[in-house]
Write an enzyme that holds these catalytic residues in place. Structure first.
Site, PDB file in Angstrom:
ATOM      1  N   LYS A 294       1.990 -12.408 -12.873  1.00 20.70           N
ATOM      2  CA  LYS A 294       2.937 -11.259 -13.869  1.00 20.70           C
ATOM      3  C   LYS A 294       4.488 -11.208 -12.943  1.00 20.70           C
ATOM      4  O   LYS A 294       4.344 -11.674 -11.954  1.00 20.70           O
ATOM      5  CB  LYS A 294       1.561 -10.226 -13.211  1.00 20.70           C
ATOM      6  CG  LYS A 294       0.961 -10.606 -14.328  1.00 20.70           C
ATOM      7  CD  LYS A 294      -0.286  -9.042 -14.298  1.00 20.70           C
ATOM      8  CE  LYS A 294      -1.346  -9.438 -15.328  1.00 20.70           C
ATOM      9  NZ  LYS A 294      -0.989  -8.731 -16.264  1.00 20.70           N
ATOM     10  N   ARG A 368     -10.373  -9.488 -21.588  1.00 26.99           N
ATOM     11  CA  ARG A 368     -10.390  -9.857 -23.233  1.00 26.99           C
ATOM     12  C   ARG A 368     -11.658 -11.025 -23.187  1.00 26.99           C
ATOM     13  O   ARG A 368     -12.648 -11.036 -24.315  1.00 26.99           O
ATOM     14  CB  ARG A 368      -9.978  -9.803 -23.993  1.00 26.99           C
ATOM     15  CG  ARG A 368      -9.147 -11.408 -24.166  1.00 26.99           C
ATOM     16  CD  ARG A 368      -7.795 -10.801 -25.061  1.00 26.99           C
ATOM     17  NE  ARG A 368      -6.790 -10.003 -24.577  1.00 26.99           N
ATOM     18  CZ  ARG A 368      -6.053  -9.289 -25.342  1.00 26.99           C
ATOM     19  NH1 ARG A 368      -5.484  -9.839 -25.763  1.00 26.99           N
ATOM     20  NH2 ARG A 368      -5.080  -8.237 -23.822  1.00 26.99           N
TER      21      ARG A 368
END
Length: 532
Positions: A294, A368
């Site tokens: 990120k 997820r």
């Protein structure tokens, strides 16, 4: 709105560990200058109208022989929401009196805004008034119920709390003790403080630095918070995770030297045979993005990638303290997602607990993956009647909704209506997002694997929800994507929450949702009273 408390949960709530204890009490001096009072003032609809105080504020004005009302007129206070003025030395019992604007009197549910404005205005007013007095050095504050006692307690409890665990003890600002002023509604006040305290617990966990809230440290904090309330908490280690063949979870966890933990939380509020509500919280205690790193500029906020897990722990603690008649199971997979020689890579294919193969197209979409195995394990083990998950899943929901509302995806209209109602009551709103087959095709239309952890095209929030939907095929399910609301508060709005700090949202909405699910008869009675 929530049934009266019983003594046992109250005692349990007071026995929490030092990390999570709310400083509602302490060595409060009787120095008059340290005692403050918050009173409400309604907005004048016509400029020439006489200032209109709340009933409790009116009684206090009579005690001062009209001196308070005269000061309000001289100060030109109009009662606009959020306006505040502190008066000193007008009463022998209180060194400072804060008069705060409540906005227009009689406001209720606003269809356009999707919330009860009257209740939210009370939170704002109580929060601003209490914070002003705390900044003036008051360490004991009495609060006008403002005709919504529970909401006044929520606002003042949230506004006066600070995250300061990493300051030296002598430099920490004392959190004032909060009391209800001139009202017999002590149960509602206690409920409001419990809800505020639960959200503050979530704020504390989310705001802690990544090196202090590792998976192991989070698990210990959860045990410290839940066990005194009589909630069963099992801490599973990597050996147990491997024995359950949770390879999707492990593919993320192996990227870090911090060992993964799987938390299993059980609260039995009704008879043991009742099927539980399964609550899953994403517990990535630091999400660097893995090999798909990120942006370093804002990376520190991803210490709160476990804010979904924090909200689940806080909600279950509040459910126990409030003795809600419902069975809950909380499952929280905890790990870090880091770049390393052991990290999973773009192009890898992993197999989830139900045998589906997943192509890794973006390693930053790790939440997820750990939740997929958790869903399958939870459904096969506990046979829940409802599955609910809370996760900072995607940036897409932040782009769509900002910090205004949590994005909600559900295959059940009933669950959506209950969550929407809960959000309108608590002021922590939710907004329904599409869960269409269009998005399912985007994550499953591949020739060599069953699905992708990213999907194709735009709409990342919807694609993320479509991915999770593949792991809850036969049960009512509701998913909250809280990336926009559960992390750092930025910009205007919600003045009772601190700027540039973690919010702890949507904890109070989850508590209200569970109450509505657990006590539908009380809901119907309340609705009947409103109609009368």
């Amino acid at each position: 709105m929530i049934p009266a408390m019983v003594h046992k949960p109250l005692r349990a709530f007071r026995g929490l560990g030092s990390l999570l204890r709310r400083s509602y009490s302490g060595n409060i001096g009787e120095n008059r200058a340290e005692k403050g009072l918050v009173l409400g003032l309604y907005e004048q609809e016509i400029e020439s109208d006489e200032p209109r105080l709340t009933p409790v504020a009116g009684h206090f004005d009579a005690k001062t022989e009209g001196q308070l009302l005269n000061l309000i007129k001289e100060s030109n206070l109009k009662g606009k929401i959020g306006s505040c003025k502190v008066f000193n030395n007008i009463d022998p019992d209180y060194g400072s009196v804060a008069v705060v604007g409540l906005g227009l009197e009689g406001l209720g549910y606003n269809e356009l805004e999707q919330l009860d404005e009257g209740l939210e205005n009370v939170r704002i007013a109580a929060g601003i008034g209490s914070k002003c007095l705390a900044l003036q050095g008051c360490n004991r504050i009495w609060v006008d119920p403002m005709q919504a006692t529970e909401q006044a307690a929520e606002g003042s409890g949230l506004a006066t709390w600070k995250y300061q665990a990493n300051r030296q003890k002598q430099d920490r600002i004392p959190i004032p003790k909060l009391d209800l002023f001139d009202s017999p509604d002590g149960d509602a006040w206690t409920r409001g403080l419990f809800k505020a305290d639960a959200q503050n617990l979530a704020r504390s966990l989310s705001d802690a630095p990544g090196n202090q809230i590792t998976p192991t440290a989070f698990a210990q904090a959860a045990v410290d918070a839940l066990c005194p309330c009589g909630v069963s908490t099992e801490v599973r280690n990597i050996d147990w995770i491997e024995s359950k063949s949770m390879s999707s979870f492990l593919s993320v966890a192996k990227s870090s030297c911090e060992p993964p933990i799987f938390l299993e939380i059980s609260y039995c509020g009704e008879h043991d045979s009742g099927r539980p509500i399964l609550m899953v919280g994403k517990g990535v205690t630091f999400n660097s993005g893995g090999l798909c790193l990120k942006d370093p500029k804002g990376m520190s906020q991803y210490r709160a990638s476990m804010s979904g897990a924090a909200a689940i722990v806080a909600t279950i603690r509040a459910a126990a303290a409030l003795s809600l008649p419902v069975n809950l199971v909380g499952l929280i997979p905890l790990c870090e997602n880091m770049p390393s020689g052991m990290a999973f890579k773009p192009g890898d294919v992993i197999t989830t607990l139900n045998g589906k193969t997943v192509a890794i197209h973006d390693t930053s979409n790790a939440g997820r993956l750990i939740m997929a195995d958790t869903f399958i394990y939870g459904q096969t083990t506990f046979k829940p009647k409802v599955v609910m998950d809370v996760a900072t899943l995607t940036e897409g929901v932040t782009h769509a909704l900002g910090g205004a509302a949590s994005g909600v995806f559900s295959n059940s209209d009933f669950l959506w209506k209950q969550m929407h109602k809960a959000g309108s009551i608590t002021g922590d709103r939710v907004w329904r997002m599409p869960l269409w087959k269009y998005y399912t095709h985007k994550v499953t239309n591949y020739t060599n694997v069953d699905m992708s952890n990213t999907g194709q095209g735009k709409g990342s929030a919807c694609l993320g929800a479509a991915f999770l939907k593949e792991f809850v095929p036969c049960v009512d399910w509701i998913h909250l994507d809280i990336s926009g609301v559960g992390m750092l508060k930025k910009g205007v709005g919600i003045p009772y929450l601190a700027e540039e700090r973690m919010t702890g949202r949507p904890t109070r909405t989850l508590i209200q949702f569970l109450y509505q699910m657990a006590c539908p008869e009380e809901q119907q009675k309340a609705l009947s009273k409103e109609k009368c």
